[in-house]
Write a protein that holds these residues in place. Structure first.
Motif, PDB file in Angstrom:
ATOM      1  N   GLU A 132      12.529   1.404  -3.950  1.00 17.17           N
ATOM      2  CA  GLU A 132      12.393   0.237  -3.064  1.00 17.17           C
ATOM      3  C   GLU A 132      11.080   0.293  -2.285  1.00 17.17           C
ATOM      4  OE1 GLU A 132      15.393   2.115   0.249  1.00 17.17           O
ATOM      5  OE2 GLU A 132      15.942   1.647  -1.799  1.00 17.17           O
ATOM      6  N   ASP A 133      10.646   1.493  -1.918  1.00  9.15           N
ATOM      7  CA  ASP A 133       9.370   1.640  -1.229  1.00  9.15           C
ATOM      8  C   ASP A 133       8.208   1.369  -2.184  1.00  9.15           C
ATOM      9  OD1 ASP A 133      10.668   2.293   1.157  1.00  9.15           O
ATOM     10  OD2 ASP A 133      10.683   4.429   0.662  1.00  9.15           O
ATOM     11  N   ARG A 152       7.829  -2.366  -2.574  1.00  8.18           N
ATOM     12  CA  ARG A 152       7.130  -2.979  -1.441  1.00  8.18           C
ATOM     13  C   ARG A 152       5.629  -2.742  -1.525  1.00  8.18           C
ATOM     14  NH1 ARG A 152      10.831  -0.894   3.072  1.00  8.18           N
ATOM     15  NH2 ARG A 152       8.911   0.093   3.682  1.00  8.18           N
ATOM     16  N   GLU A 194       3.948  -5.017  -4.070  1.00 13.22           N
ATOM     17  CA  GLU A 194       3.779  -6.415  -3.655  1.00 13.22           C
ATOM     18  C   GLU A 194       2.384  -6.659  -3.095  1.00 13.22           C
ATOM     19  OE1 GLU A 194       6.838  -7.312  -0.820  1.00 13.22           O
ATOM     20  OE2 GLU A 194       8.440  -7.091  -2.292  1.00 13.22           O
ATOM     21  N   GLN A 195       1.788  -5.638  -2.475  1.00 12.67           N
ATOM     22  CA  GLN A 195       0.505  -5.818  -1.804  1.00 12.67           C
ATOM     23  C   GLN A 195      -0.662  -5.089  -2.453  1.00 12.67           C
ATOM     24  OE1 GLN A 195       0.629  -5.170   2.425  1.00 12.67           O
ATOM     25  NE2 GLN A 195       2.755  -5.791   2.544  1.00 12.67           N
TER      26      GLN A 195
END
Length: 176
Positions: free
Chosen positions: A13-14, A17, A20-21
């Motif tokens: 999950e990290d 994230r 995404e960027q």
């Protein structure tokens, strides 16, 4: 997207994230990458997530390049950081300051209970097929409740151990 290198396995999950960027490259094996591999992988990165086992020094900063903005440990420890080198290059350093305090204190009690209850001896008896069955008196008086606990070092973890010992186990606390 700017590049980030993750030099250890972190939660998916990290990673999601981060992806995404950033354009993310990650070490996908247990342990840390060999230094040469890490220095190769961080080239051109704006950020690196690493462990305290990786030395973050001038060689590290040079290998990454002038665009490096930040490096973070996934631990409390920061002994591996060259603070002045990072300051001189305007690189931010981070770490997970209080992430493991409660878990480490809980582990201390797990180990205390295991020692008090002679868990290892019991396991060895079972492994040797010598266990004679349940016994009322076997571990009846082997408990940590009400005992005295000595704590060396009263940082975050030491304070949490003392707090738990006092509140949960009614222990008398001696500390240094």
């Amino acid at each position: 997207k700017e590049k980030v290198y993750v030099a250890l396995t972190i939660a998916e999950e990290d990673m999601a994230r981060l992806r995404e960027q950033f354009e993310v490259d990650a070490w996908d094996q247990e342990g840390k990458p060999p230094r040469e591999t890490a220095l190769e992988k961080i080239a051109g990165c704006v950020g690196v997530i690493t462990s305290p086992a990786t030395k973050v020094d001038a060689e590290f900063f040079d290998a990454a390049g002038p665009q490096l903005k930040g490096v973070s440990n996934t631990a409390v420890g920061v002994d591996n950081f060259d603070f002045m080198g990072a300051k001189n290059r305007n690189i931010r350093l981070g770490h997970t300051a209080d992430k493991l305090t409660k878990a480490t204190a809980a582990l201390a009690f797990t180990l205390m209970q295991a020692a008090a209850r002679q868990l290892e001896d019991g396991r060895a008896t079972i492994d040797a097929n010598e266990w004679m069955g349940w016994s009322l008196l076997a571990n009846l008086d082997r408990d940590i409740d009400g005992k005295t606990l000595g704590v060396v070092g009263l940082g975050r973890i030491g304070r949490e151990v003392a707090r738990k010992a006092h509140r949960a186990y009614d222990m008398r606390i001696l500390y240094f």
